[in-house]
Every structure is written in C-alpha cells, then in structure tokens.
Design a protein around this motif. Structure first.
Motif, PDB file in Angstrom:
ATOM      1  N   SER A  67      -5.336   4.035   6.700  1.00 42.93           N
ATOM      2  CA  SER A  67      -4.538   4.415   5.538  1.00 42.93           C
ATOM      3  C   SER A  67      -3.083   4.083   5.835  1.00 42.93           C
TER       4      SER A  67
ATOM      5  N   MET B  48     -10.906   0.859   4.109  1.00 40.97           N
ATOM      6  CA  MET B  48      -9.943   1.959   3.972  1.00 40.97           C
ATOM      7  C   MET B  48     -10.480   3.291   4.478  1.00 40.97           C
TER       8      MET B  48
ATOM      9  N   MET C 239       0.822  -1.212   0.000  1.00 40.87           N
ATOM     10  CA  MET C 239       0.000   0.000   0.000  1.00 40.87           C
ATOM     11  C   MET C 239       0.856   1.262   0.000  1.00 40.87           C
TER      12      MET C 239
ATOM     13  N   VAL D 298      -7.043  -4.137   1.725  1.00 38.04           N
ATOM     14  CA  VAL D 298      -5.817  -3.569   2.280  1.00 38.04           C
ATOM     15  C   VAL D 298      -4.731  -4.647   2.299  1.00 38.04           C
TER      16      VAL D 298
ATOM     17  N   THR E 116      -6.825   8.481  -2.038  1.00 37.17           N
ATOM     18  CA  THR E 116      -6.647   7.046  -2.282  1.00 37.17           C
ATOM     19  C   THR E 116      -7.718   6.539  -3.236  1.00 37.17           C
TER      20      THR E 116
ATOM     21  N   ALA F 278       0.663   3.037   9.944  1.00 36.02           N
ATOM     22  CA  ALA F 278      -0.655   3.291   9.357  1.00 36.02           C
ATOM     23  C   ALA F 278      -1.406   4.330  10.174  1.00 36.02           C
TER      24      ALA F 278
END
Length: 290
Positions: free
Chosen positions: A189, A185, A9, A133, A281, A196
């Motif tokens: 993030s 999400m 990610m 994720v 995102t 995160a």
C-alpha cells in the motif's frame, strides 16, 4: 482543476468513485460470495457510511455509482473494475465470475460524469484494479495471479505504452488458494510517492528490487496482524501523502506507519472489510489525484 486523472497512488485525493453497501450487499449469500462468518449486511452498510464520511472529510468529492439492489454485492469494492489515467478510464475485466457485470456499471457512470473511456480489457484478458500499482506516473506494475492474466496485462500495455507509460507484470504466489484473492495491492500500500507499507514475504522479488531501485522506502506490516486479517491490515488508503485511512484493530501496523511519519485514521470494519476481504483502498476508485 481537471475533473479526472490519476497516475499516482498517494497524491491528494480530489474525486473518488464509491458505491453504497446499503442495497448492493443486502441479502448477499455469504457462501456464494466467499464472505467470512463476520459478514452482516446491515453492519457492513453502517461501516461503509463511516468510511465515506472519512473520505469526504479529507476533502475528496465522492461520485456514487447508482445504488440499486442488483445483487452485485462485491460492486462496493469499486477499485477493481476500472483504472484511471490522466487521459481517461480503462474499463477492466474481472477475474471473479460473479463480478463480470461490474465493469459496465463503471463505464455507464463515467459516461454520466463526462469522463472519457480510453479503452477496455476484453475477454479472455483479465485485469482487476487491485493488481495495479502506479510506481510513478510513468510506471504501472500489475500483479499476475488468480484474477489477472498475461492476456489482460498485454492489453493494458497496448493501451498505455503509446502514452509513454511502461507496464510491468509480476507473478504473485497462490498463497491461500484461488477463492481467497491475493492481489498485488494485498502486499503493498503506497503511503507517499517514496514510501510504501509492504508485507515483504509475499512481494514478488523483482518488484521488491524495482521499489528499492526507485528509492521507495518500505515500511514492514506486522506479520501476525497480516495473517490474522488475511492481509487487510495492509490495505490502507492514502488521502494525501502521509495521511491514510486504515481498518481498526491492527496497532502494530498502525504504529509502524506512524513511526514513518504518517497520520493514520481508522474505522471499524469487521463486518465489511475483514469479512469480505477488501479494505478501504478496495472500496474506492480514485478518479482524480493531484
């Protein structure tokens, strides 16, 4: 350098799929799309262009889905209709009926770009990218909520397990109802492989435990900013580890990320992200992170 592949990610963003808001959102019916009163298609298009400039300036190559006035206003949120892996794309299946035609836009684009399609989630299965994720390159977490169902998660697991990827489903709360979309999400993030940004009150407890067990440090987003923005304060895009793009106007959340070592660039997004419930995102589908 390979042309596609992403099972992280936050690894450096090299190539990304986007769609301009100029035509897609023009003439959109605010009520039909569940957009807020701040929605302004012309302003949204300008704000989207600024985001694209920031993404390009980070060094990522933008691949544009054909920009035509097909009435698919949400198609600018390219994160949701597909998921990229190191072996090719998964074409997903949308939980919002108005978005049902978007996965085929992605499939057509990948064919043009010469990117293989690994498989498809078929009805009655539903999975949206905002619920997916990568915890690490071998672990995919998927939120089970109003847009993603168990049948869809099972189909993704059937496609990815043979590649050595473990798929875990985590139940999401209803929060503000079916129309207001809470994705996985929406509450996390990733900022780096081991860092995160989260809103822990809405994190599924077993997912929280998995993150802690993997040694991932958690930065708490400000609760008041989360509530005021319907969660958009938390929706930030890493262009590389510790470098992120965020929606302007949430200084406490920005300061928390900076205190954890991040460089945060912001852009004005009231008419685009805040009004339409999708952040930076959501507006990007990474094709290559490496």
């Amino acid at each position: 350098m390979s042309a596609f592949g992403s099972q992280s990610m936050a690894a450096p963003l090299r190539r990304v799929l986007m769609r301009s808001a100029a035509n897609a959102m023009r003439g959109a019916d605010r009520a039909a799309w569940h957009y807020g009163p701040g929605f302004d298609p012309a302003k949204a298009a300008m704000q989207h262009a600024v985001l694209a400039e920031l993404v390009a300036a980070s060094g990522a190559e933008i691949e544009w889905i054909e920009d035509k006035a097909d009435g698919l206003a949400d198609s600018v949120f390219t994160h949701d209709p597909s998921l990229m892996t190191d072996r090719g794309a998964l074409i997903l299946s949308m939980g919002k009926p108005l978005r049902a035609k978007e996965p085929s836009l992605h499939e057509e684009t990948y064919k043009k770009l010469g990117i293989p399609v690994l498989g498809r989630v078929e009805a009655p299965g539903q999975v949206e990218g905002g619920d997916c994720v990568w915890v690490d390159a071998r672990t995919l977490a998927i939120g089970r909520g109003v847009r993603t169902n168990q049948e869809g998660i099972q189909q993704v697991a059937n496609l990815l397990t043979p590649l050595g990827i473990s798929v875990y489903g985590f139940d999401l709360p209803l929060w503000q109802g079916e129309e207001a979309c809470l994705h996985l999400m929406s509450v996390i993030s990733p900022l780096a492989d081991d860092l995160a940004l989260v809103y822990s009150p809405l994190l599924p407890a077993p997912f929280y435990q998995m993150l802690k067990a993997r040694g991932i440090r958690l930065v708490e987003g400000d609760a008041q900013e989360f509530a005021a923005s319907n969660g958009l304060s938390l929706n930030v895009l890493p262009t590389s580890p510790f470098k992120v793009i965020a929606v302007a106007g949430f200084p406490k959340t920005k300061a928390a990320m900076e205190a954890a070592g991040c460089v945060v660039e912001t852009f004005e997004a009231d008419a685009l992200c805040i009004a339409c419930e999708g952040g930076p995102t959501c507006l990007t589908r990474p094709i290559l992170r490496q």
